[in-house]
Design an enzyme around this catalytic site. Structure first.
Site, PDB file in Angstrom:
ATOM      1  N   ASP A 166       0.681  -1.350  -0.047  1.00  9.73           N
ATOM      2  CA  ASP A 166      -0.027   0.080   0.038  1.00  9.73           C
ATOM      3  C   ASP A 166       0.928   0.977   0.121  1.00  9.73           C
ATOM      4  O   ASP A 166       1.944   1.275   0.234  1.00  9.73           O
ATOM      5  CB  ASP A 166      -1.097  -0.571   1.280  1.00  9.73           C
ATOM      6  CG  ASP A 166      -0.224   0.007   3.249  1.00  9.73           C
ATOM      7  OD1 ASP A 166       1.074  -1.268   2.787  1.00  9.73           O
ATOM      8  OD2 ASP A 166      -0.723   0.747   3.498  1.00  9.73           O
ATOM      9  N   GLU A 167       0.610   2.647  -0.152  1.00  8.42           N
ATOM     10  CA  GLU A 167       0.740   3.729  -0.503  1.00  8.42           C
ATOM     11  C   GLU A 167       2.308   3.772  -1.043  1.00  8.42           C
ATOM     12  O   GLU A 167       2.755   4.453  -0.226  1.00  8.42           O
ATOM     13  CB  GLU A 167       0.679   4.057   1.031  1.00  8.42           C
ATOM     14  CG  GLU A 167      -0.783   3.827   1.936  1.00  8.42           C
ATOM     15  CD  GLU A 167      -0.644   4.835   3.392  1.00  8.42           C
ATOM     16  OE1 GLU A 167      -2.097   5.251   3.410  1.00  8.42           O
ATOM     17  OE2 GLU A 167      -0.515   3.736   3.617  1.00  8.42           O
TER      18      GLU A 167
END
EC number: 3.2.1.52
Length: 565
Positions: A336-337
């Site tokens: 993620d991210e």
């Protein structure tokens, strides 16, 4: 021996308030009566299995002990003294018999808890009569027997050491709607002693959760000992006292498995990896670069140099070392991210891209392929976060499980790619939301995922919403996470419990309650319905040493429905 029975779509029953409230998650089929039943002073649990596995016998011993030491009393206005007469004349149960169906293999509980996710059997039947002295628990697996033991323990109230219920006889036929019922536990942003993790596992087992998804590393610290890469924890942990040794990991995994819980370790990458830079700086781009908000979703900035052959080999060593030592069949690489400006301004990454004549998205695709290759080599099903698939469109193996986390509405887009998924939506399940901004110099700031996710909000989640019927089989279940920016051992229990139990029932009970009504029907979360049962669970947790937060004033607890809006 009691045979397992199929589960019809609609199940009729009689639910009395003083009986149905005791069970969480509510069984798929439940019939009750109106007679008092108590356990004999000489009550014992007998295992009617040739050569029973030791971990099942250990589970029986724990259940026997808890039935003696649990002190939870019925929540009733006026107190339990009104039950004295009924208890005095109650039918006595002298034993509980555990048996497997005739064709069932005899396997270790720990083995069955770590089988491939769709091959586990957790169904059981429980019969508690009022005309004989034996109760019978039957399943076609030791894991099913273990789930039935958890139900049996929740049936009883205490009155001066006597365990009783008021709604016998009782018949239960039960199985989960979804095999994956999890808790995602971040132990990297703040460290938790092993004892806190073990206590959490015990509470998870109580509500039939099946997965501990262990988010063990992040940008802030690397508290995991990796023998092949020793400086990860030596340099990356907060201190030498805040490290999970390989022995700690094995202890936690074994403890969880013996309680019906598989452990999926998440090594979040290529983002959220700043802590690696303290021991192996050559592999991290924009490490601690300022302003952090330009280069990361939260401080400190830093992520793997995914275009570097040396970093790819480093990542393969990391994932190979960790995954090869885990018993389960699943491991997560997170994902993620990731932050594109971080790589765009990193000279080493740009040089590697120029040398190989590829784009950063191509490098990301290749990196994920290499990591998943290592996991597959070690017999693991790869898990990955949904933004890798939906935002970056990386190539993943066909058996990849996608963690849908940003918002619940993303699930159909994942399912449209014919990928299996688990739900972890921030708009329903994030246990850390609503505590206010944790960043400094932001007086009016809120958490990014406000508002606070109440137990009612989590309970209202529909795992099959907006999915076509052919897509529904792709949903393995879901999990509720705690991200630990503002949580540590001092407030772990109140933040997590009893809200985590909402997710346990969402994914165990499914769409239909045992009376045939929809789980998400009118007034479902009323104090006369689900909330009444959750109150009981909360008090049972507290009785067992879990510091679960109160959901209402006790005045409301004792007057079901009087505090409904």
């Amino acid at each position: 021996m009691v045979a397992l029975i199929p589960f019809p779509l609609l199940l009729g029953l009689v639910l009395l308030s003083h009986g149905a409230r005791a069970l969480w998650p509510i069984p798929r089929s439940l019939t009750t009566g109106s007679s008092a039943v108590k356990l004999s002073k000489t009550f014992a649990i007998h295992v009617d299995i040739a050569h029973p596995p030791q971990d099942l016998l250990d589970a029986v011993a724990r259940s026997t002990s808890r039935l003696q030491t649990d002190k939870f009393q019925r929540l009733v206005l006026g107190g339990v003294s009104q039950d004295i007469t009924a208890v005095h004349t109650a039918h006595e149960i002298k034993s509980l018999i555990l048996a497997l169906t005739a064709s069932a293999p005899v396997r270790n509980l720990s083995e069955e808890a770590t089988m491939a996710i769709n091959s586990r059997s957790e169904s059981y039947t429980l019969s508690l009569p009022t005309h004989q002295a034996q109760a019978i628990l039957t399943a076609n697996s030791t894991l099913g027997l273990f789930r039935g033991l958890a139900t049996f323990e929740q049936l009883w109230y205490d009155l001066d050491g006597t365990k009783y219920l008021l709604n016998g006889p009782l018949e239960i036929a039960d199985e989960p709607a979804f095999p994956y019922r999890g808790f995602s536990f971040d132990t990297s942003r703040n460290f938790y002693p092993v004892s806190d993790i073990l206590r959490t596992i015990d509470a998870m087992s109580m509500v039939k959760l099946s997965i501990l998804y262990w988010h063990i590393i992040d940008s802030q610290s690397f508290p995991l000992e990796v023998s092949e890469l020793p400086y990860l924890s030596v340099k990356g942990a907060y201190s030498t006292n805040e490290v999970y040794s390989e022995q700690d990991v094995q202890q936690i995994v074994a403890y969880a498995n013996a309680r019906g819980i598989d452990v999926i370790m998440e090594l979040d990458s290529p983002g959220h990896t700043t802590a690696i830079s303290y021991g192996y700086p050559q592999h991290i781009a924009c490490a601690n670069k300022s302003p952090w908000a330009t280069y990361a979703s939260e401080p400190p900035a830093g992520q793997l140099r995914i275009a570097s052959n040396a970093t790819i080999q480093f990542a393969k060593t990391l994932f190979g070392s960790v995954s090869s030592k885990l018993h389960g069949t699943m491991t997560s690489s997170g994902g993620d991210e990731v932050n594109l400006p971080c790589w765009a301004e990193d000279k080493e990454t740009q040089a590697d891209l120029a040398r190989t004549n590829i784009t950063i998205e191509q490098a990301l695709d290749s990196f994920i392929g290499e990591v998943q290759g290592v996991l597959k080599k070690n017999g693991k099903v790869p898990f990955i976060k949904s933004d890798m698939v939906l935002t970056h469109n990386v190539t993943v193996t066909n058996d990849t499980v996608v963690v849908v986390w940003q918002k619940s509405a993303d699930a159909p887009a994942v399912a449209s790619r014919n990928l299996r998924l688990i739900h972890q939506p921030s708009d329903y399940f994030y246990l850390d939301c609503g505590a206010g901004e944790w960043l400094g110099a932001d007086i009016l700031g809120n958490s990014w995922c406000d508002p606070f996710k109440t137990w009612q909000r989590a309970y209202s989640f529909d795992p099959l919403a907006n999915l076509t019927e052919p897509q529904q089989h792709l949903v393995l279940g879901g999990q509720m996470p705690i991200w630990s920016e503002q949580t540590d051992p001092e407030n772990l229990d109140p933040i997590v419990w009893p809200r985590l139990a909402s997710g346990a029932e969402v994914f165990w009970t499914g769409a239909t309650l045992p009376d045939g009504s929809p789980r998400l029907g009118p007034n479902t979360t009323s104090g006369t319905q689900v909330l009444a049962r959750l109150h009981e669970l909360r008090f049972r947790l507290v009785d067992r040493g879990v510091r679960a937060i109160a959901l209402q004033p006790k005045w409301c607890v004792l007057r079901p429905g009087d505090c409904d809006l």
